[in-house]
Design an enzyme around this catalytic site. Sequence first.
Site, short mmCIF file in Angstrom:
data_model
loop_
_atom_site.label_atom_id
_atom_site.label_comp_id
_atom_site.label_asym_id
_atom_site.label_seq_id
_atom_site.Cartn_x
_atom_site.Cartn_y
_atom_site.Cartn_z
N ASN A 9 -8.61 -4.44 -28.49
CA ASN A 9 -8.28 -4.13 -29.88
C ASN A 9 -7.12 -3.14 -29.84
O ASN A 9 -7.32 -1.97 -29.56
CB ASN A 9 -9.51 -3.52 -30.57
CG ASN A 9 -9.19 -3.00 -31.96
OD1 ASN A 9 -8.14 -3.28 -32.51
ND2 ASN A 9 -10.11 -2.23 -32.52
N LYS A 11 -5.33 -2.07 -32.23
CA LYS A 11 -5.22 -1.21 -33.43
C LYS A 11 -3.77 -1.19 -33.91
O LYS A 11 -3.09 -2.20 -33.81
CB LYS A 11 -5.79 0.18 -33.13
CG LYS A 11 -7.21 0.08 -32.51
CD LYS A 11 -7.95 1.37 -32.44
CE LYS A 11 -9.32 1.12 -31.82
NZ LYS A 11 -10.16 2.31 -31.80
N HIS A 95 -14.71 -3.50 -38.15
CA HIS A 95 -14.52 -2.38 -37.23
C HIS A 95 -14.83 -1.07 -37.96
O HIS A 95 -14.54 -0.94 -39.15
CB HIS A 95 -13.09 -2.37 -36.69
CG HIS A 95 -12.91 -1.39 -35.58
ND1 HIS A 95 -12.70 -0.06 -35.81
CD2 HIS A 95 -12.95 -1.56 -34.23
CE1 HIS A 95 -12.62 0.56 -34.65
NE2 HIS A 95 -12.76 -0.32 -33.68
N GLU A 97 -13.38 1.66 -38.05
CA GLU A 97 -12.23 2.28 -38.73
C GLU A 97 -11.97 1.63 -40.08
O GLU A 97 -11.54 2.29 -41.02
CB GLU A 97 -10.99 2.22 -37.81
CG GLU A 97 -11.12 3.20 -36.64
CD GLU A 97 -10.44 2.78 -35.35
OE1 GLU A 97 -9.59 1.87 -35.38
OE2 GLU A 97 -10.79 3.35 -34.29
N GLU A 167 -20.56 -0.82 -31.28
CA GLU A 167 -19.62 0.26 -31.04
C GLU A 167 -20.11 1.54 -31.71
O GLU A 167 -19.87 1.75 -32.90
CB GLU A 167 -18.25 -0.09 -31.63
CG GLU A 167 -17.61 -1.32 -31.02
CD GLU A 167 -16.09 -1.27 -31.17
OE1 GLU A 167 -15.41 -1.33 -30.14
OE2 GLU A 167 -15.61 -1.15 -32.30
N GLY A 173 -12.76 6.16 -29.13
CA GLY A 173 -11.57 6.98 -29.01
C GLY A 173 -11.86 8.43 -28.66
O GLY A 173 -10.99 9.29 -28.75
N SER A 213 -14.83 3.79 -25.81
CA SER A 213 -14.40 4.44 -24.57
C SER A 213 -14.82 3.68 -23.31
O SER A 213 -15.15 4.30 -22.31
CB SER A 213 -14.86 5.89 -24.53
OG SER A 213 -14.32 6.60 -25.64
P1 PGA Z 1 -11.82 2.90 -27.62
O1 PGA Z 1 -11.90 1.95 -28.93
O2 PGA Z 1 -11.99 1.98 -26.44
O3 PGA Z 1 -10.46 3.49 -27.68
O4 PGA Z 1 -12.92 3.88 -27.74
C1 PGA Z 1 -12.81 0.90 -29.00
C2 PGA Z 1 -12.70 0.22 -30.34
O5 PGA Z 1 -12.45 0.90 -31.34
O6 PGA Z 1 -12.86 -1.01 -30.45
#
Ligand code: PGA
Length: 251
Positions: A9, A11, A95, A97, A167, A173, A213
């Site tokens: 992803n 983003k 997601h 976000e 997630e 993140g 992460s």
């Molecule tokens: P990250 O993001 O690996 O940077 O923690 C995962 C995601 O948001 O799908």
Amino acid sequence: MRSKIIAGNWKMNKTAAETARLIGEIRSALEGVSGVERVVCPPYTSLAAAAEALKGSSIVLGAQNVHWEATGAFTGEISVDMLREAGVRFVLVGHSERRRYFGETDETVNRRVRAALTGKLHAIVCVGETLKEREADTTRDVIERQVRAAVDGLAAPDWERMVLAYEPVWAIGTGRTATAAQAQDVHAFIRSLLKDVAGVEIAERVRIQYGGSMKPENAAELLAQPDIDGGLIGGAALQADSFAAIAKAGL
Ligand code: PGA
């Protein structure tokens, strides 16, 4: 047996030129690797460049969202047909976000999922609890609500194109990963929900990715868990070597 699926992803990262470069690097880093499905999800404006850069590759193109209507007055949104025309086969839905910053709700997640699957796209549907919810011991309630709402009204054939991603919001993140045991516990719970909603056969076939992460150092342990069928990777998907290392950890 469920085959593993690793998705990047990206983003809001990578222009078209940067996308072409990164895909070139990912292709070389993964040359000769098979047995694990790989998906990259760049931003919309990079999809055409990505499709071009992926020609002749088994890496599949994904997008980061989709609207439930086919056309119309929905400023800023994108339709199933637009994505399919761009060569997209997978789409992320719900997601955290999107839920947190852009007003995505369980209901809109479900509408997007149904439109994507009806339109023959594969959907990667994200669920996960916040730190506050975990600390209040409501993780299972939150996951159950999100999963049941997301898959409401799916027809049996739709499930063939359905992937879930667990997630935990507190792991995204932040560099803080769920332990393999914490993740496996929620994945097994999600599979038990799927059994209830769609029956044992479908529940055993649907793949559930872990995200938050995931990186080369922790991927192998997470991916070795019986109910973890892949990863949804953010930060570590922006470097070809770490994305490739995670994909190889899934073999
Ligand atoms: P990250 O993001 O690996 O940077 O923690 C995962 C995601 O948001 O799908």
